[in-house]
Design a protein around this motif. Structure first.
Motif, PDB file in Angstrom:
ATOM      1  N   LEU A  64       9.012  16.238   7.246  1.00 18.27           N
ATOM      2  CA  LEU A  64       8.234  16.128   6.014  1.00 18.27           C
ATOM      3  C   LEU A  64       8.718  17.174   5.010  1.00 18.27           C
ATOM      4  N   ASN A  65       8.963  18.391   5.553  1.00 11.50           N
ATOM      5  CA  ASN A  65       9.348  19.453   4.625  1.00 11.50           C
ATOM      6  C   ASN A  65      10.755  19.243   4.052  1.00 11.50           C
ATOM      7  N   ASN A  66      11.512  18.304   4.628  1.00 10.49           N
ATOM      8  CA  ASN A  66      12.800  17.940   4.041  1.00 10.49           C
ATOM      9  C   ASN A  66      12.619  17.406   2.625  1.00 10.49           C
ATOM     10  N   TYR A  67      11.448  16.869   2.382  1.00  7.69           N
ATOM     11  CA  TYR A  67      11.212  16.235   1.082  1.00  7.69           C
ATOM     12  C   TYR A  67      10.755  17.208   0.012  1.00  7.69           C
ATOM     13  N   VAL A  68      10.632  18.464   0.366  1.00  8.44           N
ATOM     14  CA  VAL A  68      10.248  19.466  -0.633  1.00  8.44           C
ATOM     15  C   VAL A  68      11.553  19.963  -1.276  1.00  8.44           C
ATOM     16  N   PHE A  69      11.637  19.851  -2.595  1.00  8.13           N
ATOM     17  CA  PHE A  69      12.912  20.128  -3.243  1.00  8.13           C
ATOM     18  C   PHE A  69      13.204  21.631  -3.384  1.00  8.13           C
ATOM     19  N   PHE A  70      12.162  22.435  -3.095  1.00  7.82           N
ATOM     20  CA  PHE A  70      12.384  23.885  -3.221  1.00  7.82           C
ATOM     21  C   PHE A  70      11.984  24.560  -1.910  1.00  7.82           C
ATOM     22  N   THR A  71      12.481  25.739  -1.742  1.00  7.81           N
ATOM     23  CA  THR A  71      12.060  26.509  -0.583  1.00  7.81           C
ATOM     24  C   THR A  71      10.885  27.384  -0.999  1.00  7.81           C
ATOM     25  N   PRO A  72       9.728  27.195  -0.365  1.00 10.25           N
ATOM     26  CA  PRO A  72       8.548  27.988  -0.765  1.00 10.25           C
ATOM     27  C   PRO A  72       8.786  29.483  -0.551  1.00 10.25           C
ATOM     28  N   GLN A  73       8.192  30.248  -1.392  1.00  3.72           N
ATOM     29  CA  GLN A  73       8.288  31.699  -1.254  1.00  3.72           C
ATOM     30  C   GLN A  73       6.886  32.268  -1.313  1.00  3.72           C
ATOM     31  N   ASP A  74       6.731  33.392  -0.656  1.00  5.85           N
ATOM     32  CA  ASP A  74       5.421  34.053  -0.707  1.00  5.85           C
ATOM     33  C   ASP A  74       5.072  34.369  -2.159  1.00  5.85           C
ATOM     34  N   GLY A  75       3.826  34.129  -2.496  1.00  3.87           N
ATOM     35  CA  GLY A  75       3.375  34.425  -3.853  1.00  3.87           C
ATOM     36  C   GLY A  75       3.461  33.229  -4.766  1.00  3.87           C
ATOM     37  N   MET A  76       4.141  32.185  -4.301  1.00  4.30           N
ATOM     38  CA  MET A  76       4.291  30.997  -5.126  1.00  4.30           C
ATOM     39  C   MET A  76       3.016  30.180  -5.067  1.00  4.30           C
ATOM     40  N   LYS A  77       2.558  29.741  -6.256  1.00  2.00           N
ATOM     41  CA  LYS A  77       1.345  28.925  -6.291  1.00  2.00           C
ATOM     42  C   LYS A  77       1.747  27.459  -6.169  1.00  2.00           C
ATOM     43  N   VAL A  78       1.199  26.804  -5.140  1.00  2.00           N
ATOM     44  CA  VAL A  78       1.582  25.415  -4.903  1.00  2.00           C
ATOM     45  C   VAL A  78       0.367  24.527  -4.728  1.00  2.00           C
ATOM     46  N   ILE A  79       0.612  23.231  -4.899  1.00  4.24           N
ATOM     47  CA  ILE A  79      -0.428  22.262  -4.577  1.00  4.24           C
ATOM     48  C   ILE A  79       0.056  21.498  -3.359  1.00  4.24           C
ATOM     49  N   VAL A  80      -0.737  21.523  -2.296  1.00  2.02           N
ATOM     50  CA  VAL A  80      -0.329  20.790  -1.103  1.00  2.02           C
ATOM     51  C   VAL A  80      -1.244  19.583  -0.939  1.00  2.02           C
ATOM     52  N   LYS A  81      -0.639  18.543  -0.388  1.00  3.75           N
ATOM     53  CA  LYS A  81      -1.404  17.344  -0.060  1.00  3.75           C
ATOM     54  C   LYS A  81      -1.360  17.220   1.456  1.00  3.75           C
TER      55      LYS A  81
END
Lengths: 395, 72
Positions: A64-81
């Motif tokens: 699933l995480n293959n479909y994330v176009f960026f590599t998350p970093q600590d401190g990054m604000k994201v919206i997860v489903k």
């Protein structure tokens, strides 16, 4: 209502909670800041999502995480489903994340700035690491999508400018999920090849999200570790990516990358033409110089000396011959005189004089008889007197 | 012909520059000068022709490697 509460086992209550939670929250969108992000080597992601007052554990499975176009970093604000799941062995709940996106473009910008700062602090952008770009690259490695417009542009510009080059393309996706991994793979693949003089990483223009792969840390590190010099030509003039900072040379566009790395054919023709002209000019000058050197030598005093010597010798030879002639004449005259003397002496002994005194010469067959033994009785005898000859026949 | 191909285009240009410098200085004899002049003119012709007839070559590395794997 039951009078007596039924006693439940831990498993029973946990399963009831699990059932309630998982049914209630099976499709949720949650916004929060990432912390404790860990990409496990198995490929799964583990992190915590938090805000000022609360936090919740999250997992995102490999695939699933293959479909994330960026590599998350600590401190990054994201919206997860995703959905809430309960993990009975630990008695905790978490969000099983299905997809993730940045909470806003600002988040990506922030991630960009953070990574840029981090890599800058590590010295990845330092100019001492920048490798020189070869002037006449014969094999140019290209990292881009082979079916992209950017690649077509690069080809046509190289054909026009420097068709002596060879493009070795390691095609890869340049946007979306997994693009960063493919870019890294292509860079490494080209590095494993022989004789690649230069690598160009190119991609046409696009949004920050489209270009995001070039802002990933793994791409930056692959560029840094490349033994072959790398030119980045990503997006448009205004787009700066992390790849641009770490590459050996940044070109504003893929086309510009080709222009920066190849000499121009027309310039080369002019260059070669100039050389032909200068070479001919110089050789003519050299020949002229040698010619004038020869002339100078021939007309020099030194060169005239042999001729003078010949003339002098001629003269001396003439003198000698003249002297010899004179000497010879003198000698000849002297000898002549001598002979004259002898002749006159001889004359004094002349036979006639002897005969005159009364002697007679006896001859036989013309030969003078000087002694008796020469006389032969049988032969006739000739007698020569002063006043005449007589022949006496003997018979 | 094969020997010429061994010299890279870049190498040829460098040699051309060298020859030009040598002739410019004019410190060598006539025979040698004429010899390298000939070399220079030949090189210039070679460079010119090479550049004029060249066509960009494109190698698809991944495809090439796939073919190699299949052949094995």
């Amino acid at each position: 209502m039951n009078e007596i509460n039924k006693v439940l086992t831990v498993s029973e209550i946990t399963n009831q909670i699990k059932s309630v939670l998982e049914n209630q929250f099976d499709e949720i969108d949650v916004v929060g800041e990432i912390s404790n992000f860990k990409a496990h080597f198995s490929g799964h992601w583990y992190f915590t999502l938090k805000d000022a007052n609360a936090q919740i554990s999250c997992t995102m499975w490999k695939g699933l995480n293959n479909y994330v176009f960026f590599t998350p970093q600590d401190g990054m604000k994201v919206i997860v489903k995703g959905k809430i799941t309960v993990y009975p062995p630990r008695g905790n709940y978490q969000i099983d994340v299905r997809s993730m996106k940045p909470a806003g473009v600002g988040e990506l910008q922030l991630a960009f700035e953070k990574l840029k700062q981090k890599l800058s602090d590590e010295g990845l952008f330092d100019s001492i690491h920048k490798k020189p770009i070869p002037k006449y690259p014969s094999k140019i490695g290209i990292v881009t999508a082979i079916d992209s417009a950017a690649f077509q542009d690069m080809k046509s510009i190289a054909s026009r400018r420097y068709p002596l080059a060879e493009f070795v393309i390691a095609s890869c996706r340049v946007q979306g999920e997994g693009a960063a991994d493919e870019i890294v793979e292509s860079i490494k693949l080209l590095n494993s090849q022989k004789n690649i003089d230069l690598i160009i990483i190119g991609r046409g223009g696009g949004s920050l999200e489209d270009l995001w792969a070039f802002n990933e840390e793994i791409v930056a590190r692959a560029i840094f570790e490349s033994k072959i010099p790398i030119i980045s030509g990503i997006g448009h003039e205004i787009d700066f990516t992390i790849a641009d900072f770490v590459s050996d040379l940044r070109a504003p566009t893929p086309s510009a990358a080709i222009e920066l790395s190849t000499p121009n054919k027309t310039d080369l023709f002019a260059f070669i033409g100039d050389f032909s002209y200068y070479l001919t000019d110089n050789i003519s000058r050299i020949i002229d110089e040698f010619k004038s050197d020869i002339n100078t030598a021939v007309t020099s005093y030194g060169f005239r000396t042999p001729l003078d010597m010949i003339k002098n010798n001629y003269q001396s030879l003439d003198n000698t011959i003249f002297r010899l002639n004179t000497l010879f004449d003198q000698f000849f005259t002297f000898e002549k005189n001598q002979y004259t003397n002898i002749e006159s002496k001889l004359k004094s002994y002349d036979i006639q004089k002897i005969l005159k005194r009364g002697f007679v010469i006896a001859k036989q067959e013309g030969k003078i008889i000087q002694r008796l033994k020469e006389f032969e009785k049988a032969k006739s005898l000739e007698l020569k007197f002063y006043d005449g000859d007589i022949k006496i026949k003997n018979d | 012909m094969t020997k010429k191909k061994e010299i890279s285009f870049e190498g040829s240009l460098q040699r051309l520059q060298e020859i030009s410098d040598i002739l410019e200085k004019g410190e060598i004899g006539l025979e040698e000068s004429i010899k390298i002049y000939e070399e220079g003119i030949n090189l210039a012709n070679y460079c010119y022709k090479t550049l004029e007839t060249a066509e960009l070559k494109v190698t698809d590395l991944k495809k090439q490697l796939e073919v190699k794997v299949k052949q094995k």
